[in-house]
Design an enzyme around this catalytic site. Structure first.
Site, PDB file in Angstrom:
ATOM      1  N   ASN A 219      -6.150   6.167  -2.100  1.00  0.00           N
ATOM      2  CA  ASN A 219      -7.404   6.023  -1.004  1.00  0.00           C
ATOM      3  C   ASN A 219      -8.912   5.877  -0.762  1.00  0.00           C
ATOM      4  O   ASN A 219      -9.235   6.906  -1.458  1.00  0.00           O
ATOM      5  CB  ASN A 219      -7.364   6.307   0.560  1.00  0.00           C
ATOM      6  CG  ASN A 219      -5.744   6.219   0.569  1.00  0.00           C
ATOM      7  OD1 ASN A 219      -4.796   7.427   0.797  1.00  0.00           O
ATOM      8  ND2 ASN A 219      -5.515   4.733   1.453  1.00  0.00           N
ATOM      9  N   ARG A 227      -5.138  -4.116 -16.882  1.00  0.00           N
ATOM     10  CA  ARG A 227      -6.203  -3.455 -17.578  1.00  0.00           C
ATOM     11  C   ARG A 227      -7.796  -2.696 -17.490  1.00  0.00           C
ATOM     12  O   ARG A 227      -8.151  -2.472 -18.461  1.00  0.00           O
ATOM     13  CB  ARG A 227      -6.617  -5.095 -18.251  1.00  0.00           C
ATOM     14  CG  ARG A 227      -5.900  -6.300 -19.032  1.00  0.00           C
ATOM     15  CD  ARG A 227      -6.314  -7.129 -19.062  1.00  0.00           C
ATOM     16  NE  ARG A 227      -6.013  -8.385 -19.612  1.00  0.00           N
ATOM     17  CZ  ARG A 227      -4.991  -9.349 -18.939  1.00  0.00           C
ATOM     18  NH1 ARG A 227      -4.788  -9.705 -18.223  1.00  0.00           N
ATOM     19  NH2 ARG A 227      -4.319 -10.468 -20.222  1.00  0.00           N
ATOM     20  N   ASP A 275      -6.093  15.318   6.584  1.00  0.00           N
ATOM     21  CA  ASP A 275      -7.381  14.714   6.362  1.00  0.00           C
ATOM     22  C   ASP A 275      -7.379  14.195   8.713  1.00  0.00           C
ATOM     23  O   ASP A 275      -7.571  13.730   8.678  1.00  0.00           O
ATOM     24  CB  ASP A 275      -7.196  13.522   5.801  1.00  0.00           C
ATOM     25  CG  ASP A 275      -8.715  12.326   5.908  1.00  0.00           C
ATOM     26  OD1 ASP A 275      -9.855  13.013   5.998  1.00  0.00           O
ATOM     27  OD2 ASP A 275      -8.451  11.630   6.038  1.00  0.00           O
ATOM     28  N   GLY A 310      -9.405   8.829   8.611  1.00  0.00           N
ATOM     29  CA  GLY A 310      -8.984   9.770   8.864  1.00  0.00           C
ATOM     30  C   GLY A 310      -7.434   9.589   9.401  1.00  0.00           C
ATOM     31  O   GLY A 310      -6.942   8.556   8.950  1.00  0.00           O
TER      32      GLY A 310
END
Length: 384
Positions: A219, A227, A275, A310
Site C-alpha cells: 500500500n 522491469r 492501521d 486506515g
C-alpha cells in the site's frame, strides 16, 4: 507475588507446549514448568482449555476508543488509545501520528514523553508516519501538509530520540536524504520506507543508509514490476528489510499476501499491523482527519472519493485472517503479531514467554477470542 497459570496450552513465541504452567510476576516471566513443579508459593490460576500467547505488538495504531491520535495528541489521548487496543489483545503498541503540521508533531512527542515517563500500560513509543512522504503515493495523507525534512526537523528528532520510548519514522526518499536517514538511525530511530514511489535501487540505497522496515507493504508504494521491481520488490528481495502488512482483507488480497510471505528473504520478516483508526472499539460511523471526513462502511474506512483511510480492524482479527486467508499455521500467525514486530523495533523483551521476558501475554479460546490480557503480570482486561 509469583503466580502460575495452569491447564492452558502455552505458545512461548516459538512453539506450543502442553501440560505446562506459566510462572510469572510483575517483574516478568519466571519459567514454564510442568504442573507438578509449580512453586509452592505461587498463586495458581486455572485456565483449562485456553491458549496462552505473547501479548500482541502493534506498530501502527492511529487511534481507538473514539479518539484519533492526531485529534488528541495528549497523554490522556494515548492512555485512551492504549486501553482500547488492549481489548483486542495488544499489550504493546506504537500510537501513530499521521502527517500533520509541525506544532502537532511536537505536541505529540511531548505527550509521548509523558506517557513514557508515567508508564502508561501498553505504551511502547510513537510511530510518526509523515509528513516527509511522497505526494505521488500520499494515500489519505493531506497533500498540503507533506513536505521535505529540514535540518531543523532532523535536529529536533535527534534531540528527542529515546525520550518518548521507541521511535519509528515512516519517510519517503523523495523528501528525506540518505544522510538524514543515517543520522536518525544513529540516534536510535527505526526508519521505515513508506508512501513512496521510488525505485528498487533507491530503496536499497536507503536500506544501506539505515532504513530497516517498510510501512504497510503493497500500500502506498511503487509496486513489483517485471522491469522495475519497485519498493515492493526491494523489500521482498532484501533480507535487511522487515515490513508491516495490513491483513484486513481489503488492503492486500490474500493471494498477494501468500506470494509475499513465500517470497520474503530473511532474516527480515513480514509482521502484522492493524492501521486501526479511532473507530476501533466503538460504533462510530465517521470521524475527522485534517479537516476531512473518513467514512466507515462494510468493513472499510475511506475518504469520500473511496481512498482507503486506515483500517477498520484490530490486530487479533488480522491474526485470524492470515491463518484463514493465507493458510498460515496458528503459530506463525501469532509470531507475525508478536515476535516479529517486537524484533523489528528492538523490543526484545516482548513477543515471547521465556525467562526474563516481560509478563505481557493473552489468553485465547479455541476460536481465538480474547479472554484476558496481561501487562506486567496484571490482568488489565479485567480491570478495564
Amino acid at each position: 507475588m509469583k503466580k502460575a497459570i495452569r491447564g492452558a496450552r502455552i505458545f512461548d513465541g516459538e512453539t506450543i507446549l502442553d501440560g505446562r504452567a506459566l510462572v510469572f510476576s510483575t517483574a516478568g516471566i519466571e519459567a514454564i514448568v510442568s504442573n507438578r513443579h509449580i512453586p509452592g508459593e505461587c498463586e495458581t490460576i486455572a485456565a483449562d482449555g485456553k491458549l496462552i500467547a505473547p501479548g500482541l505488538v502493534d506498530l501502527q495504531v492511529n487511534g481507538g476508543g473514539g479518539l484519533l491520535f492526531n485529534n488528541a495528541p495528549t497523554v490522556d489521548g494515548l492512555r485512551t488509545i492504549c486501553a482500547a487496543q488492549v481489548r483486542s489483545g495488544v499489550t504493546a503498541l506504537l500510537p501513530t501520528l499521521i502527517t500533520d503540521g509541525p506544532d502537532v508533531v511536537r505536541t505529540a512527542i511531548e505527550a509521548g514523553k509523558a506517557a513514557f515517563s508515567e508508564g502508561v500500560p501498553g505504551y511502547l513509543g510513537l510511530h510518526l508516519e509523515g509528513p516527509h512522504l511522497s505526494l505521488a503515493r500520499k494515500g489519505t495523507h493531506d497533500p498540503a501538509l507533506i513536505r521535505p525534512m529540514t535540518k531543523e526537523d532532523c535536529d529536533y528528532l535527534v534531540d528527542n530520540a529515546g525520550l518518548f520510548g521507541i521511535g519509528l519514522l515512516t519517510v519517503a526518499p523523495e523528501n528525506v536524504t540518505r544522510q538524514q536517514v543515517a543520522r536518525l538511525k544513529q540516534a536510535g530511530y527505526i526508519v521505515s520506507l513508506g508512501h513512496t514511489d521510488t525505485s528498487a535501487a533507491v530503496a536499497r540505497e536507503y536500506r544501506l543508509a539505515g532504513a530497516s522496515t517498510a510501512t504497510h507493504l503493497f500500500n502506498a508504494m511503487s509496486p513489483l514490476g517485471h522491469r522495475e521491481p519497485g519498493v515492493v520488490g526491494a523489500v521482498l528481495a532484501d533480507g535487511g528489510f522487515s515490513a508491516g502488512l495490513i491483513a484486513d482483507g481489503f488492503h492486500v488480497d490474500p493471494v498477494a499476501m501468500g506470494i509475499a510471505l513465500r517470497a520474503k528473504a530473511g532474516p527480515g520478516k513480514i509482521f502484522l499491523v492493524s492501521d486501526a483508526m479511532s473507530v476501533t472499539g466503538t460504533d462510530l460511523q465517521s470521524f475527522e482527519l485534517n479537516g476531512r471526513t473518513i467514512y466507515r462502511k462494510d468493513g472499510r474506512l475511506t475518504l469520500a472519493d473511496g481512498t482507503l483511510a486506515g483500517a477498520d480492524t484490530d490486530l487479533l482479527s488480522c491474526v485470524r485472517n492470515v491463518r484463514d486467508m493465507a493458510g498460515l499455521s496458528l503459530e506463525e500467525a501469532l509470531r507475525m503479531a508478536s515476535l516479529y514486530p517486537a524484533r523489528a523495533v528492538g523490543a526484545l523483551s516482548k513477543g515471547r514467554l521465556t525467562p526474563g521476558a516481560d509478563a505481557d501475554f493473552i489468553l485465547l479460546d479455541n476460536n481465538l477470542a480474547l479472554s484476558a490480557s496481561f501487562i506486567a503480570g496484571e490482568n488489565v482486561l479485567a480491570s478495564d
